[in-house]
Design a protein around this motif. Sequence first.
Motif, PDB file in Angstrom:
ATOM      1  N   ALA A  88       0.904  -1.428   0.165  1.00 39.53           N
ATOM      2  CA  ALA A  88      -0.125   0.048   0.020  1.00 39.53           C
ATOM      3  C   ALA A  88       0.694   0.991  -0.013  1.00 39.53           C
ATOM      4  O   ALA A  88       0.424   2.209  -0.568  1.00 39.53           O
ATOM      5  CB  ALA A  88      -1.262  -0.124   1.020  1.00 39.53           C
ATOM      6  N   MET A  89       2.084   1.231   0.490  1.00 36.42           N
ATOM      7  CA  MET A  89       2.965   2.121   0.565  1.00 36.42           C
ATOM      8  C   MET A  89       3.281   2.785  -0.754  1.00 36.42           C
ATOM      9  O   MET A  89       3.200   4.181  -1.079  1.00 36.42           O
ATOM     10  CB  MET A  89       4.108   2.125   1.448  1.00 36.42           C
ATOM     11  CG  MET A  89       5.201   3.339   1.320  1.00 36.42           C
ATOM     12  SD  MET A  89       4.299   4.827   2.054  1.00 36.42           S
ATOM     13  CE  MET A  89       4.563   4.280   3.743  1.00 36.42           C
ATOM     14  N   VAL A  90       3.400   1.842  -1.715  1.00 35.93           N
ATOM     15  CA  VAL A  90       3.938   1.929  -3.161  1.00 35.93           C
ATOM     16  C   VAL A  90       2.720   2.649  -3.799  1.00 35.93           C
ATOM     17  O   VAL A  90       2.952   3.795  -4.351  1.00 35.93           O
ATOM     18  CB  VAL A  90       4.210   0.786  -3.738  1.00 35.93           C
ATOM     19  CG1 VAL A  90       4.228   0.904  -5.259  1.00 35.93           C
ATOM     20  CG2 VAL A  90       5.557   0.193  -3.450  1.00 35.93           C
ATOM     21  N   GLU A  91       1.528   2.396  -3.656  1.00 28.93           N
ATOM     22  CA  GLU A  91       0.483   3.138  -4.098  1.00 28.93           C
ATOM     23  C   GLU A  91       0.356   4.494  -3.705  1.00 28.93           C
ATOM     24  O   GLU A  91      -0.010   5.666  -4.245  1.00 28.93           O
ATOM     25  CB  GLU A  91      -1.021   2.510  -4.013  1.00 28.93           C
ATOM     26  CG  GLU A  91      -0.904   1.252  -4.947  1.00 28.93           C
ATOM     27  CD  GLU A  91      -0.673   1.704  -6.360  1.00 28.93           C
ATOM     28  OE1 GLU A  91      -1.185   2.656  -6.879  1.00 28.93           O
ATOM     29  OE2 GLU A  91       0.102   0.636  -6.888  1.00 28.93           O
ATOM     30  N   ARG A  92       0.384   4.891  -2.411  1.00 23.86           N
ATOM     31  CA  ARG A  92       0.414   6.138  -1.647  1.00 23.86           C
ATOM     32  C   ARG A  92       1.576   7.004  -2.390  1.00 23.86           C
ATOM     33  O   ARG A  92       1.384   8.210  -2.456  1.00 23.86           O
ATOM     34  CB  ARG A  92       0.628   6.108  -0.170  1.00 23.86           C
ATOM     35  CG  ARG A  92      -0.594   5.578   0.502  1.00 23.86           C
ATOM     36  CD  ARG A  92      -0.957   5.726   1.875  1.00 23.86           C
ATOM     37  NE  ARG A  92       0.319   5.103   2.636  1.00 23.86           N
ATOM     38  CZ  ARG A  92       0.184   4.001   3.277  1.00 23.86           C
ATOM     39  NH1 ARG A  92      -0.994   3.193   3.064  1.00 23.86           N
ATOM     40  NH2 ARG A  92       1.290   3.376   3.818  1.00 23.86           N
ATOM     41  N   LEU A  93       2.791   6.474  -2.396  1.00 27.17           N
ATOM     42  CA  LEU A  93       3.960   7.147  -2.976  1.00 27.17           C
ATOM     43  C   LEU A  93       3.722   7.479  -4.468  1.00 27.17           C
ATOM     44  O   LEU A  93       3.815   8.754  -4.814  1.00 27.17           O
ATOM     45  CB  LEU A  93       5.245   6.444  -2.973  1.00 27.17           C
ATOM     46  CG  LEU A  93       6.059   6.616  -1.580  1.00 27.17           C
ATOM     47  CD1 LEU A  93       7.093   5.669  -1.468  1.00 27.17           C
ATOM     48  CD2 LEU A  93       6.482   7.770  -1.154  1.00 27.17           C
ATOM     49  N   ARG A  94       3.233   6.366  -5.110  1.00 24.93           N
ATOM     50  CA  ARG A  94       2.985   6.819  -6.648  1.00 24.93           C
ATOM     51  C   ARG A  94       1.876   7.970  -6.848  1.00 24.93           C
ATOM     52  O   ARG A  94       2.094   8.914  -7.407  1.00 24.93           O
ATOM     53  CB  ARG A  94       2.293   5.536  -7.310  1.00 24.93           C
ATOM     54  CG  ARG A  94       2.169   5.507  -8.765  1.00 24.93           C
ATOM     55  CD  ARG A  94       2.110   4.366  -9.448  1.00 24.93           C
ATOM     56  NE  ARG A  94       3.131   3.611  -9.446  1.00 24.93           N
ATOM     57  CZ  ARG A  94       3.202   2.146  -9.110  1.00 24.93           C
ATOM     58  NH1 ARG A  94       2.323   1.629  -8.576  1.00 24.93           N
ATOM     59  NH2 ARG A  94       4.470   1.648  -8.875  1.00 24.93           N
ATOM     60  N   SER A  95       0.807   7.643  -5.768  1.00 23.07           N
ATOM     61  CA  SER A  95      -0.244   9.079  -6.158  1.00 23.07           C
ATOM     62  C   SER A  95       0.444  10.176  -5.693  1.00 23.07           C
ATOM     63  O   SER A  95       0.014  11.350  -6.245  1.00 23.07           O
ATOM     64  CB  SER A  95      -1.341   8.481  -4.919  1.00 23.07           C
ATOM     65  OG  SER A  95      -2.145   9.624  -5.163  1.00 23.07           O
ATOM     66  N   LEU A  96       1.378  10.363  -4.562  1.00 27.14           N
ATOM     67  CA  LEU A  96       1.867  11.584  -4.231  1.00 27.14           C
ATOM     68  C   LEU A  96       2.695  11.986  -5.231  1.00 27.14           C
ATOM     69  O   LEU A  96       2.814  13.236  -5.602  1.00 27.14           O
ATOM     70  CB  LEU A  96       2.730  11.030  -2.913  1.00 27.14           C
ATOM     71  CG  LEU A  96       3.386  12.367  -2.403  1.00 27.14           C
ATOM     72  CD1 LEU A  96       2.387  13.371  -1.722  1.00 27.14           C
ATOM     73  CD2 LEU A  96       4.603  12.046  -1.230  1.00 27.14           C
ATOM     74  N   TYR A  97       3.497  11.225  -5.950  1.00 26.90           N
ATOM     75  CA  TYR A  97       4.265  11.660  -7.047  1.00 26.90           C
ATOM     76  C   TYR A  97       3.489  12.364  -8.144  1.00 26.90           C
ATOM     77  O   TYR A  97       3.896  13.510  -8.705  1.00 26.90           O
ATOM     78  CB  TYR A  97       5.317  10.624  -7.677  1.00 26.90           C
ATOM     79  CG  TYR A  97       6.416  10.090  -6.677  1.00 26.90           C
ATOM     80  CD1 TYR A  97       6.954  10.890  -5.423  1.00 26.90           C
ATOM     81  CD2 TYR A  97       7.024   8.775  -6.840  1.00 26.90           C
ATOM     82  CE1 TYR A  97       7.483  10.381  -4.647  1.00 26.90           C
ATOM     83  CE2 TYR A  97       7.801   8.398  -5.708  1.00 26.90           C
ATOM     84  CZ  TYR A  97       8.304   9.030  -4.576  1.00 26.90           C
ATOM     85  OH  TYR A  97       9.141   8.350  -4.102  1.00 26.90           O
ATOM     86  N   HIS A  98       2.449  11.648  -8.351  1.00 24.36           N
ATOM     87  CA  HIS A  98       1.696  12.203  -9.563  1.00 24.36           C
ATOM     88  C   HIS A  98       0.871  13.594  -9.211  1.00 24.36           C
ATOM     89  O   HIS A  98       0.692  14.497 -10.043  1.00 24.36           O
ATOM     90  CB  HIS A  98       0.694  11.217  -9.874  1.00 24.36           C
ATOM     91  CG  HIS A  98       1.357  10.064 -10.821  1.00 24.36           C
ATOM     92  ND1 HIS A  98       1.907  10.110 -12.124  1.00 24.36           N
ATOM     93  CD2 HIS A  98       1.539   8.845 -10.475  1.00 24.36           C
ATOM     94  CE1 HIS A  98       2.692   9.099 -12.389  1.00 24.36           C
ATOM     95  NE2 HIS A  98       2.489   8.108 -11.514  1.00 24.36           N
ATOM     96  N   ARG A  99       0.408  13.254  -8.031  1.00 27.58           N
ATOM     97  CA  ARG A  99      -0.206  14.779  -7.271  1.00 27.58           C
ATOM     98  C   ARG A  99       0.820  15.766  -7.547  1.00 27.58           C
ATOM     99  O   ARG A  99       0.228  17.192  -7.942  1.00 27.58           O
ATOM    100  CB  ARG A  99      -0.749  14.786  -6.073  1.00 27.58           C
ATOM    101  CG  ARG A  99      -2.033  13.841  -5.972  1.00 27.58           C
ATOM    102  CD  ARG A  99      -2.735  13.842  -4.706  1.00 27.58           C
ATOM    103  NE  ARG A  99      -1.852  13.868  -3.560  1.00 27.58           N
ATOM    104  CZ  ARG A  99      -1.847  12.837  -2.573  1.00 27.58           C
ATOM    105  NH1 ARG A  99      -2.233  11.559  -3.016  1.00 27.58           N
ATOM    106  NH2 ARG A  99      -0.849  12.722  -2.057  1.00 27.58           N
ATOM    107  N   HIS A 100       2.061  15.914  -7.152  1.00 23.96           N
ATOM    108  CA  HIS A 100       3.059  16.827  -7.168  1.00 23.96           C
ATOM    109  C   HIS A 100       3.130  17.321  -8.585  1.00 23.96           C
ATOM    110  O   HIS A 100       3.281  18.518  -8.865  1.00 23.96           O
ATOM    111  CB  HIS A 100       4.323  16.311  -6.450  1.00 23.96           C
ATOM    112  CG  HIS A 100       4.001  16.532  -5.029  1.00 23.96           C
ATOM    113  ND1 HIS A 100       3.281  15.830  -4.162  1.00 23.96           N
ATOM    114  CD2 HIS A 100       4.748  17.592  -4.263  1.00 23.96           C
ATOM    115  CE1 HIS A 100       3.789  16.082  -3.022  1.00 23.96           C
ATOM    116  NE2 HIS A 100       4.453  17.337  -3.034  1.00 23.96           N
TER     117      HIS A 100
END
Length: 150
Positions: A88-100
Amino acid sequence: MLQAPIDAKPELPTTAAVMVSAAYRNASTTVAPQTAIVMAFDRVLLNLKRIIAATEARKFDEAFNNISHSAQILRGLAQHLDAERGGAMVERLRSLYHRHIMAMYLAMGKPDAIRRYTKLAEGLAELRDAWAVVAKVPTRFSPSTPQQPQ
């Protein structure tokens, strides 16, 4: 009708994300992967500093180029996340990168763009320092650390 010469070689598709991936792989062979991630964040933070300066100077093409480069780096980082190991951490990081990435592009031209870029830089600096702890390298705010790469 014009035709391409017979000996013309087709261009290979080279996307920015592929180039960033290659740079990441190259860096990861000379430094630990976590250190390469910290270095990537350092570059994004430097780009944000340049984006702010270019925006203040109304050099929007320069700001856009730095935004695009930062987006390439963040896309490259997102592509290298290992979902099998990270869950789940990967999905949170991926989402964070894309939001930025989206936030950088959407801030361009806004009256409060500099405030937005500054806030993005603050958040990314925290994330960079979290990776620095994992990589066992100095954080941005430790006395022995240079503030920004030049």
